[in-house]
Design an enzyme around this catalytic site. Sequence first.
Site, PDB file in Angstrom:
ATOM      1  CB  CYS A   1      -0.937   0.012   1.207  1.00 14.61           C
ATOM      2  SG  CYS A   1      -2.036  -1.400   1.186  1.00 14.61           S
ATOM      3  CG  HIS A  42      -3.437   3.334   1.108  1.00  8.92           C
ATOM      4  ND1 HIS A  42      -3.587   2.812  -0.149  1.00  8.92           N
ATOM      5  CD2 HIS A  42      -3.663   2.317   1.967  1.00  8.92           C
ATOM      6  CE1 HIS A  42      -3.885   1.528  -0.053  1.00  8.92           C
ATOM      7  NE2 HIS A  42      -3.942   1.201   1.225  1.00  8.92           N
ATOM      8  CG  ASN A  86      -6.721  -1.139  -0.488  1.00 10.06           C
ATOM      9  OD1 ASN A  86      -5.918  -0.632  -1.279  1.00 10.06           O
ATOM     10  ND2 ASN A  86      -6.381  -1.585   0.705  1.00 10.06           N
TER      11      ASN A  86
HETATM   12  O1  UT7 Z   1      -4.469  -1.460   2.589  1.00 12.62           O
HETATM   13  C1  UT7 Z   1      -4.127  -2.570   3.335  1.00 12.62           C
HETATM   14  C2  UT7 Z   1      -4.332  -2.327   4.739  1.00 12.62           C
HETATM   15  N1  UT7 Z   1      -5.605  -2.846   5.185  1.00 12.62           N
HETATM   16  C3  UT7 Z   1      -6.310  -2.171   6.060  1.00 12.62           C
HETATM   17  O2  UT7 Z   1      -5.938  -1.072   6.404  1.00 12.62           O
HETATM   18  C4  UT7 Z   1      -7.541  -2.822   6.645  1.00 12.62           C
HETATM   19  C5  UT7 Z   1      -7.632  -2.501   8.102  1.00 12.62           C
HETATM   20  N2  UT7 Z   1      -8.728  -3.159   8.773  1.00 12.62           N
HETATM   21  C6  UT7 Z   1     -10.020  -2.839   8.527  1.00 12.62           C
HETATM   22  O3  UT7 Z   1     -10.287  -1.975   7.709  1.00 12.62           O
HETATM   23  C7  UT7 Z   1     -11.102  -3.527   9.325  1.00 12.62           C
HETATM   24  O4  UT7 Z   1     -10.500  -4.278  10.343  1.00 12.62           O
HETATM   25  C8  UT7 Z   1     -12.006  -4.441   8.461  1.00 12.62           C
HETATM   26  C9  UT7 Z   1     -12.844  -3.593   7.527  1.00 12.62           C
HETATM   27  C10 UT7 Z   1     -11.152  -5.405   7.641  1.00 12.62           C
HETATM   28  C11 UT7 Z   1     -12.947  -5.226   9.363  1.00 12.62           C
HETATM   29  O5  UT7 Z   1     -13.737  -4.363  10.142  1.00 12.62           O
HETATM   30  P1  UT7 Z   1     -13.972  -4.649  11.683  1.00 12.62           P
HETATM   31  O6  UT7 Z   1     -14.896  -3.631  12.152  1.00 12.62           O
HETATM   32  O7  UT7 Z   1     -12.611  -4.713  12.340  1.00 12.62           O
HETATM   33  O8  UT7 Z   1     -14.683  -6.050  11.638  1.00 12.62           O
HETATM   34  P2  UT7 Z   1     -14.240  -7.390  12.355  1.00 12.62           P
HETATM   35  O9  UT7 Z   1     -13.034  -7.970  11.686  1.00 12.62           O
HETATM   36  O10 UT7 Z   1     -14.181  -7.150  13.829  1.00 12.62           O
HETATM   37  O11 UT7 Z   1     -15.466  -8.318  12.046  1.00 12.62           O
HETATM   38  C12 UT7 Z   1     -16.733  -8.081  12.629  1.00 12.62           C
HETATM   39  C13 UT7 Z   1     -17.662  -9.179  12.194  1.00 12.62           C
HETATM   40  C14 UT7 Z   1     -17.123 -10.571  12.432  1.00 12.62           C
HETATM   41  O12 UT7 Z   1     -18.195 -11.396  12.833  1.00 12.62           O
HETATM   42  P3  UT7 Z   1     -18.387 -11.770  14.400  1.00 12.62           P
HETATM   43  O13 UT7 Z   1     -17.121 -12.483  14.774  1.00 12.62           O
HETATM   44  O14 UT7 Z   1     -18.550 -10.462  15.095  1.00 12.62           O
HETATM   45  O15 UT7 Z   1     -19.596 -12.623  14.366  1.00 12.62           O
HETATM   46  C15 UT7 Z   1     -16.672 -11.009  11.059  1.00 12.62           C
HETATM   47  O16 UT7 Z   1     -16.710 -12.404  10.873  1.00 12.62           O
HETATM   48  O17 UT7 Z   1     -17.922  -9.083  10.804  1.00 12.62           O
HETATM   49  C16 UT7 Z   1     -17.686 -10.353  10.173  1.00 12.62           C
HETATM   50  N3  UT7 Z   1     -17.204 -10.110   8.824  1.00 12.62           N
HETATM   51  C17 UT7 Z   1     -18.028  -9.893   7.784  1.00 12.62           C
HETATM   52  N4  UT7 Z   1     -19.381  -9.876   7.689  1.00 12.62           N
HETATM   53  C18 UT7 Z   1     -19.914  -9.600   6.487  1.00 12.62           C
HETATM   54  C19 UT7 Z   1     -15.929 -10.020   8.382  1.00 12.62           C
HETATM   55  N5  UT7 Z   1     -15.921  -9.743   7.071  1.00 12.62           N
HETATM   56  C20 UT7 Z   1     -17.209  -9.666   6.687  1.00 12.62           C
HETATM   57  C21 UT7 Z   1     -17.822  -9.396   5.440  1.00 12.62           C
HETATM   58  N6  UT7 Z   1     -19.175  -9.374   5.406  1.00 12.62           N
HETATM   59  N7  UT7 Z   1     -17.132  -9.149   4.313  1.00 12.62           N
END
Ligand code: UT7
Length: 336
Positions: free
Chosen positions: A113, A263, A293
Amino acid sequence: MIRSEILATGMHVPANLVKNDDLSSMMDTSDEWIRQRTGIEQRYWADATTSTSDLAVEACKKALSNAKVDKSEIDMIIAATLTPDHEFPGLACFVQKKLGIPGVPALDIRQQCTGFIYSMSIADQFIRSGTYKKILIVGAEIHSKGLDKTTVGRDVTVLFGDGAGAVVLAAKDVADPKKDSHILSTHIHADGTFAEELWVEGPGSGVGADRVDFEKLKEGYHYPKMNGKAVFVHAVKRMPEVLQEALTANNLKPEDIDLFVFHQANLRINDMVAKQFNIPEEKVFNTIQKYANTTAATIPIGLDEAVRSGKLKKGMLVASAAFGSGFTWASAIYRY
Ligand code: UT7
């Protein structure tokens, strides 16, 4: 003093539009989840016949045309990507072949990135030193061919889009730094302690006797894996830190910057950075809603969109910052 000027920008995305609802038919996800957590509404995914260098070359051609620079004037090509056409040689060699400019150095940057800012930084050193006069930089990715499009991979897959952005950098004798277009400074960092928090494990020499391990392939070791929370936490710490480093190095305040082109990993990350610096919404140019992204391509795509939409005009002061896999983070301040 000799400095690097961004002469012009160009971008290209494939034709195939993939909306959040299209992903819901492939995996257990929803438009609402994706929008709320990331700000992403859609992305473009390439078809089977398109390679990363195809996207890169289109972006390069537009940048060259916008800069009114003939390809024969280019002294060096730098290509930033984590999704090259082939394992080797690098993307820059294929871009060079398709552009038809043999002989000049062609360099790949593997900083994910932050690849575009690393590329700017390297190009800027070659120009400041007087070694080269015109350098073509391109950030390009085809993520869609390397994503797990089942529910197992949904946390990563919904985030990424395909695309390319390019700029032509040229040597400029800067007489008035307050007016003349040039890169003021670049700042690049990495901490490999966190290399495995966002990575593709294989194929690679680190996985055993063979680069390709067929058992591990079945387990999906070739798909990106991410500790999303850890990446988020580090991003909202490192991006402000490296942005402040750039402001301090140039004795500038956030209000001196005309446009922030960050980014595009998550709208929430950029909102948090903007809030820390009290940057008004209209000064932050985001494109993640449209393109998701695109890793090394997000910043040059942002610059090109900003130019075409009239948000970015010659003489404006721009700040960019990025964070991503490595972990790597970087910033740059430049007068467009
Ligand atoms: O450029 C590269 C660098 N990358 C980044 O900067 C990404 C940084 N991280 C993020 O942007 C966030 O952590 C995410 C967008 C990837 C995830 O958001 P979050 O608010 O941290 O969600 P989470 O990982 O805590 O997941 C919450 C819930 C989980 O379910 P439970 O365990 O609460 O039941 C996940 O399984 O959302 C679920 N989940 C999804 N649900 C629907 C994870 N991915 C998805 C999805 N659709 N695509």
